[in-house]
Design a protein around this motif. Structure first.
Motif, PDB file in Angstrom:
ATOM      1  N   ASP A 195       0.842  -1.202   0.000  1.00  0.00           N
ATOM      2  CA  ASP A 195       0.000   0.000   0.000  1.00  0.00           C
ATOM      3  C   ASP A 195       0.876   1.251   0.000  1.00  0.00           C
ATOM      4  OD1 ASP A 195      -1.875   1.970   0.261  1.00  0.00           O
ATOM      5  OD2 ASP A 195      -2.691   1.284   2.176  1.00  0.00           O
ATOM      6  N   VAL A 196       1.177   1.745  -1.186  1.00  0.00           N
ATOM      7  CA  VAL A 196       1.865   3.020  -1.376  1.00  0.00           C
ATOM      8  C   VAL A 196       1.098   3.772  -2.459  1.00  0.00           C
ATOM      9  CG1 VAL A 196       3.953   4.167  -2.186  1.00  0.00           C
ATOM     10  CG2 VAL A 196       4.135   2.227  -0.636  1.00  0.00           C
ATOM     11  N   ALA A 197       0.436   4.844  -2.086  1.00  0.00           N
ATOM     12  CA  ALA A 197      -0.405   5.660  -2.986  1.00  0.00           C
ATOM     13  C   ALA A 197      -1.668   4.935  -3.414  1.00  0.00           C
ATOM     14  CB  ALA A 197       0.380   6.133  -4.209  1.00  0.00           C
ATOM     15  N   MET A 198      -1.589   3.639  -3.608  1.00  0.00           N
ATOM     16  CA  MET A 198      -2.742   2.823  -3.985  1.00  0.00           C
ATOM     17  C   MET A 198      -2.503   1.399  -3.506  1.00  0.00           C
ATOM     18  SD  MET A 198      -5.658   2.353  -5.507  1.00  0.00           S
ATOM     19  CE  MET A 198      -5.859   3.866  -6.449  1.00  0.00           C
ATOM     20  N   PRO A 199      -3.423   0.818  -2.739  1.00  0.00           N
ATOM     21  CA  PRO A 199      -3.252  -0.583  -2.350  1.00  0.00           C
ATOM     22  C   PRO A 199      -3.236  -1.477  -3.583  1.00  0.00           C
ATOM     23  CG  PRO A 199      -4.944   0.482  -1.019  1.00  0.00           C
ATOM     24  CD  PRO A 199      -4.630   1.415  -2.144  1.00  0.00           C
ATOM     25  N   MET A 200      -2.268  -2.371  -3.631  1.00  0.00           N
ATOM     26  CA  MET A 200      -2.139  -3.265  -4.780  1.00  0.00           C
ATOM     27  C   MET A 200      -1.826  -4.686  -4.340  1.00  0.00           C
ATOM     28  SD  MET A 200      -0.079  -1.359  -7.872  1.00  0.00           S
ATOM     29  CE  MET A 200      -0.315  -2.864  -8.880  1.00  0.00           C
ATOM     30  N   VAL A 201      -2.226  -5.614  -5.198  1.00  0.00           N
ATOM     31  CA  VAL A 201      -1.824  -7.012  -5.100  1.00  0.00           C
ATOM     32  C   VAL A 201      -0.949  -7.262  -6.322  1.00  0.00           C
ATOM     33  CG1 VAL A 201      -2.595  -9.384  -4.842  1.00  0.00           C
ATOM     34  CG2 VAL A 201      -4.085  -7.509  -4.112  1.00  0.00           C
ATOM     35  N   ILE A 202       0.270  -7.748  -6.106  1.00  0.00           N
ATOM     36  CA  ILE A 202       1.242  -7.844  -7.194  1.00  0.00           C
ATOM     37  C   ILE A 202       1.748  -9.273  -7.292  1.00  0.00           C
ATOM     38  CG2 ILE A 202       3.430  -6.933  -8.097  1.00  0.00           C
ATOM     39  CD1 ILE A 202       2.885  -4.479  -6.163  1.00  0.00           C
ATOM     40  N   PHE A 253      -4.572  -4.554  -9.178  1.00  0.00           N
ATOM     41  CA  PHE A 253      -3.773  -5.765  -9.357  1.00  0.00           C
ATOM     42  C   PHE A 253      -2.696  -5.516 -10.398  1.00  0.00           C
ATOM     43  CE2 PHE A 253      -2.565 -10.005 -10.514  1.00  0.00           C
ATOM     44  CZ  PHE A 253      -2.794 -10.768  -9.382  1.00  0.00           C
ATOM     45  N   GLY A 254      -1.500  -6.021 -10.144  1.00  0.00           N
ATOM     46  CA  GLY A 254      -0.417  -5.849 -11.094  1.00  0.00           C
ATOM     47  C   GLY A 254       0.354  -7.136 -11.316  1.00  0.00           C
ATOM     48  N   LEU A 255       0.809  -7.336 -12.537  1.00  0.00           N
ATOM     49  CA  LEU A 255       1.697  -8.440 -12.870  1.00  0.00           C
ATOM     50  C   LEU A 255       3.038  -7.859 -13.276  1.00  0.00           C
ATOM     51  CD1 LEU A 255      -0.656 -10.703 -15.027  1.00  0.00           C
ATOM     52  CD2 LEU A 255       0.064 -11.108 -12.655  1.00  0.00           C
ATOM     53  N   ILE A 256       4.114  -8.454 -12.808  1.00  0.00           N
ATOM     54  CA  ILE A 256       5.432  -7.945 -13.177  1.00  0.00           C
ATOM     55  C   ILE A 256       6.250  -9.040 -13.851  1.00  0.00           C
ATOM     56  CG2 ILE A 256       5.436  -6.212 -11.349  1.00  0.00           C
ATOM     57  CD1 ILE A 256       7.460  -7.996  -9.864  1.00  0.00           C
ATOM     58  N   SER A 257       7.181  -8.591 -14.676  1.00  0.00           N
ATOM     59  CA  SER A 257       8.108  -9.475 -15.377  1.00  0.00           C
ATOM     60  C   SER A 257       9.398  -8.703 -15.589  1.00  0.00           C
ATOM     61  CB  SER A 257       7.515  -9.946 -16.706  1.00  0.00           C
ATOM     62  OG  SER A 257       7.051  -8.844 -17.472  1.00  0.00           O
ATOM     63  N   SER A 296      10.159  -9.355  -1.504  1.00  0.00           N
ATOM     64  CA  SER A 296       8.882  -9.179  -2.196  1.00  0.00           C
ATOM     65  C   SER A 296       8.848  -9.989  -3.480  1.00  0.00           C
ATOM     66  CB  SER A 296       8.650  -7.704  -2.529  1.00  0.00           C
ATOM     67  OG  SER A 296       9.395  -7.330  -3.686  1.00  0.00           O
ATOM     68  N   ILE A 297       7.709  -9.983  -4.124  1.00  0.00           N
ATOM     69  CA  ILE A 297       7.515 -10.717  -5.368  1.00  0.00           C
ATOM     70  C   ILE A 297       8.448 -10.203  -6.466  1.00  0.00           C
ATOM     71  CG2 ILE A 297       5.734  -9.270  -6.457  1.00  0.00           C
ATOM     72  CD1 ILE A 297       5.487 -13.062  -6.014  1.00  0.00           C
ATOM     73  N   ALA A 298       8.930  -8.963  -6.307  1.00  0.00           N
ATOM     74  CA  ALA A 298       9.792  -8.361  -7.334  1.00  0.00           C
ATOM     75  C   ALA A 298      11.245  -8.791  -7.220  1.00  0.00           C
ATOM     76  CB  ALA A 298       9.707  -6.840  -7.242  1.00  0.00           C
ATOM     77  N   GLU A 299      11.600  -9.367  -6.086  1.00  0.00           N
ATOM     78  CA  GLU A 299      12.995  -9.772  -5.884  1.00  0.00           C
ATOM     79  C   GLU A 299      13.374 -10.838  -6.909  1.00  0.00           C
ATOM     80  OE1 GLU A 299      15.260  -9.831  -1.831  1.00  0.00           O
ATOM     81  OE2 GLU A 299      14.401 -11.826  -2.134  1.00  0.00           O
ATOM     82  N   GLY A 300      14.459 -10.603  -7.608  1.00  0.00           N
ATOM     83  CA  GLY A 300      14.884 -11.520  -8.654  1.00  0.00           C
ATOM     84  C   GLY A 300      14.324 -11.193 -10.012  1.00  0.00           C
TER      85      GLY A 300
END
Length: 371
Positions: A195-202, A253-257, A296-300
């Protein structure tokens, strides 16, 4: 049908657009206000043929401004997300792209007087409590919209509007990590709830069976993916303390790659039931914060950042969005301090929009026109 005319500005803010009103011209009661905004946008039809909407979630947004009584703020910004087809108005989120137009609109409306060649406008987000300072170009005492700043998703160039976001951590939940964990498993998927500026699930794009480089239209057509996302989002909303979010656009909701074009990472951002054609300003800050959090999910996936402040480049369907982040590394993880970015806005039209008289009962500064 008897209607009333309400003055408004029609503006593009970042990669969104919509009507900007003075709050005093609209009903104070939220039920009546919703009926007015549904009429203004033309919600209830996929083309919004009977209103100002453009048939997409980024063109059915509304900003309402008023002089602020809050210490340290010049203008209150109240945001409404009007649904395209469902005749529903959500006041729970804010919109960082529409916020880009708030500074120029406040000056155009006379809420904030111009102050030299560059006017600072201190904005209080009514929906989330966030504080933002916008720097608007005002040579000769007038808002300047011409310039050579280009942003992905908008053709041509325009004058810069610099934004500095303060107090954005815990915008709705009061915590950077509302579930207290940097990463956890929800409905069988590893995700980070931030939750930074907008709560998100990533989540990781690969975990959801996609590459994360698809066009928004491809993702929107993937019914199985959207069902997976919504299942996870609903449970995550409960875990984040947001309750039943089935009819709310929060959390997003966000997906990262991994990045493919020199950025720090790539993302596909959902609003939440359709993929954003570019990237939300608020979402960019939350994603940037996630990329800094150990474990976090972004690690790696995200390219590591060590020094603060840092300029993070986030790849999205239309190009890049750059976010300057200020943070501190701590024994327990990371302390996110602020985020800043440069966007553009443009005044497209000004005038009066017609709304049903009965919906406007009790509001001020309108004149009756019978058609």
């Amino acid at each position: 049908m008897t209607q009333k005319a309400v003055p408004f500005l029609f503006m593009r803010g970042g990669t969104s657009r919509g009507p900007y009103f003075q709050r005093k011209d609209l009903p104070a009661d939220l039920d009546r206000l919703s009926q007015v905004l549904i009429s203004v946008v033309g919600s209830g039809c996929s083309t919004n043929i009977d209103g100002l909407g453009g048939g997409t979630a980024v063109t059915t947004k509304v900003a309402m401004l008023s002089p602020s009584e809050r210490p340290g703020a010049d203008v209150d910004y109240f945001f409404a997300q009007v649904s395209v087809e469902d005749q529903f108005v959500d006041y729970s989120p804010t919109c960082g792209n529409i916020l880009v137009g708030v500074g120029p609109a406040a000056i155009e409306m006379g809420i904030v007087p111009p102050a030299g060649d560059q006017t600072p406008v201190r904005i209080h987000s009514v929906n989330t409590g966030a504080q933002v300072e916008a720097l608007v170009q005002t040579p000769g005492g007038r808002v300047n919209y011409e310039g050579d700043i280009a942003i992905a998703g908008v053709p041509g160039g325009a004058a810069p509007v610099a934004l500095n976001f303060l107090d954005v951590v815990g915008s709705r939940t009061g915590a950077l990590l509302p579930t207290t964990k940097a990463c956890e498993t929800i409905e069988g998927y590893e995700v980070s709830c931030v939750d930074v500026a907008m709560p998100m699930v990533i989540g990781r794009a690969g975990d959801f069976g996609v590459t994360g480089y698809e066009l928004p239209s491809e993702l929107d057509a993937n019914a199985s993916l959207l069902k997976q996302i919504e299942t996870v989002r609903l449970e995550a909303g409960r875990k984040m303390g947001l309750g039943d979010v089935s009819s709310s656009v929060v959390p997003k909701f966000g997906l990262i790659s991994e990045a493919r074009s020199g950025g720090h990472f790539s993302t596909r951002y959902f609003m939440p039931w359709k993929c954003h054609p570019t990237l939300a300003v608020t979402g960019s800050q939350c994603l940037a914060a996630c990329s800094l959090i150990p474990g976090s999910i972004a690690e790696g996936i995200a390219r590591p950042v060590t020094a603060s402040p840092a300029l993070l480049s986030i790849e999205h369907p239309a190009g890049l969005m750059e976010v300057t982040v200020t943070f501190e590394r701590t024994e327990s993880g990371v302390k996110f301090i602020s985020a800043g970015l440069v966007r553009t806005a443009r005044l497209i039209a000004r005038g009066e929009v017609m709304v049903p008289e009965n919906a406007l009962a009790g509001s001020n500064d309108t004149r009756e026109i019978t058609q």
